[in-house]
Design an enzyme around this catalytic site. Structure first.
Site, PDB file in Angstrom:
ATOM      1  N   ASP A 255     -14.820 -38.070  -0.510  1.00  0.00           N
ATOM      2  CA  ASP A 255     -16.236 -38.413  -0.351  1.00  0.00           C
ATOM      3  C   ASP A 255     -16.404 -39.791   0.269  1.00  0.00           C
ATOM      4  OD1 ASP A 255     -19.072 -37.922  -0.767  1.00  0.00           O
ATOM      5  OD2 ASP A 255     -18.970 -39.413  -2.380  1.00  0.00           O
ATOM      6  N   GLU A 260     -16.770 -46.478   7.180  1.00  0.00           N
ATOM      7  CA  GLU A 260     -17.960 -45.639   7.077  1.00  0.00           C
ATOM      8  C   GLU A 260     -19.101 -46.252   7.887  1.00  0.00           C
ATOM      9  OE1 GLU A 260     -18.997 -44.864   3.015  1.00  0.00           O
ATOM     10  OE2 GLU A 260     -17.055 -43.987   2.516  1.00  0.00           O
ATOM     11  N   HIS A 278     -20.100 -39.464   1.569  1.00  0.00           N
ATOM     12  CA  HIS A 278     -20.413 -40.440   0.507  1.00  0.00           C
ATOM     13  C   HIS A 278     -21.631 -39.974  -0.296  1.00  0.00           C
ATOM     14  CE1 HIS A 278     -19.617 -44.911  -0.538  1.00  0.00           C
ATOM     15  NE2 HIS A 278     -20.034 -44.269  -1.600  1.00  0.00           N
ATOM     16  N   LEU A 279     -21.493 -38.787  -0.885  1.00  0.00           N
ATOM     17  CA  LEU A 279     -22.591 -38.167  -1.623  1.00  0.00           C
ATOM     18  C   LEU A 279     -22.510 -38.400  -3.126  1.00  0.00           C
ATOM     19  CD1 LEU A 279     -22.822 -34.667   0.143  1.00  0.00           C
ATOM     20  CD2 LEU A 279     -24.198 -36.711   0.563  1.00  0.00           C
ATOM     21  N   GLY A 280     -21.557 -39.235  -3.572  1.00  0.00           N
ATOM     22  CA  GLY A 280     -21.347 -39.389  -5.011  1.00  0.00           C
ATOM     23  C   GLY A 280     -22.608 -39.686  -5.786  1.00  0.00           C
TER      24      GLY A 280
END
Length: 525
Positions: A255, A260, A278-280
């Site tokens: 993730d 980024e 990066h959906l955490g």
């Protein structure tokens, strides 16, 4: 009225919290760096997510800024050392998205074990490749956690519910906490050797950077699966890529990435890799939670001095803040006094807390006393930067606590060791709120600190008080209070004289020329 800038998108409810609590707030998103620098000097607080970059240059322009609040856990976009140096408190909201991030790690583990992304894409394409997507069960497998803090412990709880065997590497995990969580605490090499699935839940620090590299992967079981929903940079991506291609690592779920936004990556397109952007923390509940929390934290700090989830200073609860306030005033005076009479390099500082104060949260008190001590010696030091500055100058700082106090209900004693000598000063609170100096270098006295004071050390001989009064009177300096203390008769004595105007250096020299005077120093508070 404090003024806050919201420079990234936050919930309207967060804006309402500021306004309802009496904090003026401006919402200006998508500011360019130059635009942010041009206006940041107007604000006491800055609320951000991940888009705004709080650089050294931005902080240099933030002449009134007291606090930066990050809605989320990561502060990679904030120059925390520069903020600390300028006395700006940096806060985050580490708990608002904990469940969301932990759930995403569990979801990624399921997706990896059952090849869900590829199976979904294949089925949407009209294929029915049932035999192609042979997965593995989580039941009975060993899950290795690197990091078992807030998020890692939630992952552990969910994994135990899935009947996995959970092992964890975390230097800060106590055996008692591990037992409560139902996990086995292990060393890192043992975790590498035993884990069927490995998931990372640790911040990116000098100690954790590249914690998964070729050497670490070589210690792992063939067929291990790795999940990273923590931080890019924990894994050496080239080493993981090679292990995926060789088959030693059966799969990876990522993730986060070293760079980024990850618009391009060698991992993209690999059949044994699941990637998300990066959906955490990307759930509506988490985004709302962290926005509300950061608004509450910034408001609390600006309105009451409460410090929550700060990265660069001790936390102070809203309940503690009013109790600490009179002590902070007292120790600021003690530190400033000691700093102004210190003439050689500081080597060590000990703060002794006796009586009522020993029951309080003394970390912020220590920060303030250090700031008071260092400010006469170094420009722009404050309670945020003082502990860091002390470390940089190799000043040994220690605390001592005693629950009882012989002569006062509460007492703070500051002992300063320099290259030449050791000095001490002690203070107490009269009527619970009024700071008083009650001891100086072992000599008892009682003095209220005034804006302008004269400190004199002398031999205890007749005529001193009259001669000192004459010098000050001839200079047109009015005496407000004359505070005296001495050792046994004929020994040394001290005078703390409160005056109505500053004492010029030439007056100090005249005082030093008086018979029996050993030291004289003008003090300003």
């Amino acid at each position: 009225m404090p003024k806050v800038l919201i420079s990234d998108s936050l919930s309207p409810a967060a804006v309402a919290i500021f306004r309802d609590r009496g904090v003026e707030v401006d919402v200006r998103t998508d500011l360019k760096p130059e635009e942010l620098k041009a206006i940041i000097g107007q604000y006491d607080g800055l609320a951000i997510r991940s888009a705004t970059k709080v650089t050294k240059e931005v902080l240099a322009a933030a002449t009134n800024l007291k606090v930066v609040g990050r809605a989320g856990i990561g502060v990679d976009n904030v120059d925390v050392p520069a903020a600390t140096q300028r006395g700006v408190v940096v806060m985050n909201t580490p708990f608002g998205n904990s469940i969301t991030t932990a759930e995403h790690a569990i979801a990624m583990m399921f997706a990896l074990a059952r090849q869900l992304p590829d199976a979904n894409a294949s089925t949407h394409a009209g294929k029915w490749e049932k035999s192609r997507f042979m997965g593995v069960e989580l039941f009975g497998k060993t899950l290795g956690l690197i990091g078992c803090g807030n998020i890692g412990s939630i992952v552990a709880d969910r994994a135990v519910g899935l009947k996995m065997k959970v092992i964890a590497y975390d230097p800060f995990l106590s055996p008692e906490r591990a037992l409560d969580l139902g996990v086995e605490k292990v060393e890192l090499d043992g975790l590498f050797q035993r884990a069927d699935f490995l998931t990372l839940h640790t911040p990116l620090t000098d100690q954790t950077r590249n914690i998964i590299d070729a050497a670490a992967i070589a210690k792992m079981k063939p067929g291990v699966r790795i999940i990273n929903c923590a931080r890019g940079g924990l894994i050496v991506e080239d080493d993981l890529l090679a292990a995926l291609k060789s088959g030693h690592v059966a799969g990876a779920a990522l993730d986060v990435f070293a760079a980024e936004p990850a618009k391009e990556s060698a991992f993209f397109g690999l059949p044994n890799v699941v990637c998300t952007p990066h959906l955490g923390a990307a759930t509506s509940e988490a985004q709302e939670n962290v926005a509300l929390q950061v608004a509450e934290q910034i408001s609390d700090f600006l309105l009451s001095g409460a410090v929550t989830n700060a990265l660069n200073m001790p936390s102070v609860t809203a309940e503690e803040a009013p109790k600490l306030k009179p002590y902070l005033a007292l120790v600021e005076q003690l530190g400033s006094f000691a700093g102004q009479i210190t003439e050689t390099r500081l080597k060590a500082v000990n703060i002794t807390y006796e009586g009522d104060v020993a029951q309080l949260n003394t970390r912020p008190i220590t920060s303030v006393i250090l700031a008071g001590l260092l400010r006469p010696l170094l420009d722009s030091v404050n309670m945020v930067s003082a502990p860091v500055v002390a470390r940089e100058y190799d000043i040994d700082v220690s605390e001592t606590k005693r629950e009882t106090c012989e002569d006062y209900h509460t007492l703070v004693r500051l002992t300063v060791t320099t290259e030449r000598q050791t000095r001490s000063i002690a203070g107490s609170l009269f009527a619970g709120t009024k700071p008083r100096i009650v001891e100086l270098e072992g000599i008892s006295l009682e003095a209220e600190v005034a804006r302008n004071m004269l400190f004199v050390r002398n031999e205890d001989k007749p005529g001193f008080i009259g001669r000192l009064g004459t010098v000050l009177g001839d200079a047109g300096i009015n005496i407000a209070n004359f505070n005296l203390g001495r050792r046994p008769e004929g020994g040394s004595a001290l005078a703390l004289v409160s005056v109505d105007s500053p004492v010029a250096e030439e007056i100090v020299k005249t005082v030093l020329g008086l018979p029996s005077v050993v030291q004289a120093k003008a003090l300003n508070f």
